[in-house]
Design an enzyme around this catalytic site. Structure first.
Site, PDB file in Angstrom:
ATOM      1  CB  ILE A 150      -0.957  -0.009   1.205  1.00 35.41           C
ATOM      2  CG1 ILE A 150      -1.986  -1.129   1.043  1.00 35.41           C
ATOM      3  CG2 ILE A 150      -1.661   1.338   1.364  1.00 35.41           C
ATOM      4  CD1 ILE A 150      -2.863  -1.356   2.266  1.00 35.41           C
ATOM      5  NE  ARG A 227      -6.746  -3.907  10.716  1.00 35.71           N
ATOM      6  CZ  ARG A 227      -7.156  -4.135   9.474  1.00 35.71           C
ATOM      7  NH1 ARG A 227      -7.486  -3.112   8.702  1.00 35.71           N
ATOM      8  NH2 ARG A 227      -7.241  -5.361   9.001  1.00 35.71           N
ATOM      9  CD  GLU A 256     -12.624   0.292  11.771  1.00 34.53           C
ATOM     10  OE1 GLU A 256     -12.993  -0.761  11.207  1.00 34.53           O
ATOM     11  OE2 GLU A 256     -11.783   1.056  11.271  1.00 34.53           O
ATOM     12  CG  HIS A 274     -12.244   0.057   7.657  1.00 33.44           C
ATOM     13  ND1 HIS A 274     -11.846  -0.646   8.755  1.00 33.44           N
ATOM     14  CD2 HIS A 274     -11.377  -0.307   6.658  1.00 33.44           C
ATOM     15  CE1 HIS A 274     -10.793  -1.394   8.461  1.00 33.44           C
ATOM     16  NE2 HIS A 274     -10.488  -1.197   7.188  1.00 33.44           N
TER      17      HIS A 274
END
Length: 311
Positions: A150, A227, A256, A274
């Site tokens: 990423i 995260r 979450e 998210h």
């Protein structure tokens, strides 16, 4: 030959059941299987961001594979799995390009006041006398925390936008085109935008601390697409309210789903639920990788996407 028995862990994975049942016997954890059923499980299908309790692993003595449908696997006790000879697989880089797109979108949305401008216009605040100035992307120094799939995908996109790029991670990575900072604090101090894209574990919980946020400073932007637990969320909110941090663009939270009331009066932030890697294409790639991992495991072949040994 008996078909392998799979246990699917979370209701959000329910759409996988018809796919998995083609080649396997499948039970769902949310249906409350008894001890005998759990004792016969060969592989566990898991959403990697959820903690996998030791008691559940203890109930499955035949377990030989934990296959995370997701790219993340931070909820799995890797040391325990390895001690028991249980292989752990994940979705690999299935959503890396989509998360990178989302990260760039969050940066632009905040820096160029896209979300705020939309609200401003709809609220009748746009007048001929006043024009809001935003910040250029080309001159913004981007610091990336974590240079995996990423991070690299983000850096490649940011380079096209002519952003100066630096990064930091706990290990050197030969072959990268961008300089590694001597520390996380140094990266924050020398960045206009600090973007969190590293893997999470208990060792780096809260690594984006009040001190790192203060190093980024009142003109800095914090972006998190990794995260939620990597960021000290209370310190982040306090810094935004006090003006010690210029802004935040956040896709992940701790816990979450986040309580919307927590963010009701927090200024200078762009928030998404998210959704960074949640594209139709990425989900399709993760499903294909899950099937490939299962097929390889039960045929005795190497896993296409094992969790890295250094994780």
């Amino acid at each position: 030959m008996a078909r392998p028995l799979l246990l699917v862990g979370q209701p959000l994975l329910a759409p996988l059941l018809p796919l998995l049942r083609v080649d396997h016997d499948v039970i769902a954890l949310w249906d409350g299987p008894g001890p005998d059923a759990l004792a016969a499980v060969d592989a566990l299908i898991w959403a990697g961001e959820f903690p996998l309790e030791r008691a559940l692993m203890d109930a499955m003595p035949r377990l030989t594979l934990i296959a995370c449908f997701t790219v993340g696997y931070d909820g799995v006790d890797l040391a325990l799995a390895r001690a028991r000879g249980i292989a752990v697989a994940h979705g690999g880089a299935a959503n890396a390009e989509d998360v990178a797109d989302h990260a760039i979108g969050l940066m632009i949305a905040h820096q160029r006041w896209i979300v705020g401008g939309d609200r401003h216009l709809r609220g009748g605040g746009w007048t001929i006398e006043a024009k809001t100035r935003t910040r250029s992307m080309a001159s913004a120094r981007l610091g990336i925390v974590g240079m995996g799939a990423i991070g690299i995908a983000i850096a490649e996109r940011a380079a096209v936008m002519k952003m100066p790029i630096g990064w930091w991670g706990p290990r050197e990575k030969p072959g990268l085109h961008w300089p590694r900072a001597e520390s996380l604090a140094a990266l924050a101090r020398d960045s206009d935008i600090l973007l969190v894209a590293c893997r999470a574990n208990e060792a780096n919980r809260g690594m984006i601390s009040a001190a790192i946020i203060d190093a980024l400073g009142p003109d800095g932007l914090l972006v998190n697409v990794a995260r939620g637990q990597l960021v000290d969320e209370a310190a982040l909110i306090d810094a935004l309210k006090a003006g010690r941090l210029g802004g935040a663009a956040i896709d992940v939270f701790d816990p979450e789903p986040t309580d919307p009331a927590r963010w009701a009066d927090v200024p200078n932030c762009v928030l998404t639920p998210h959704t960074g890697g949640a594209t139709e294409e990425a989900v399709g790639r993760m499903a294909a990788m899950l099937q490939a991992n299962l097929q390889a495991h039960f045929s005795g072949a190497p896993l296409p996407s094992p969790v890295p040994e250094l994780a």
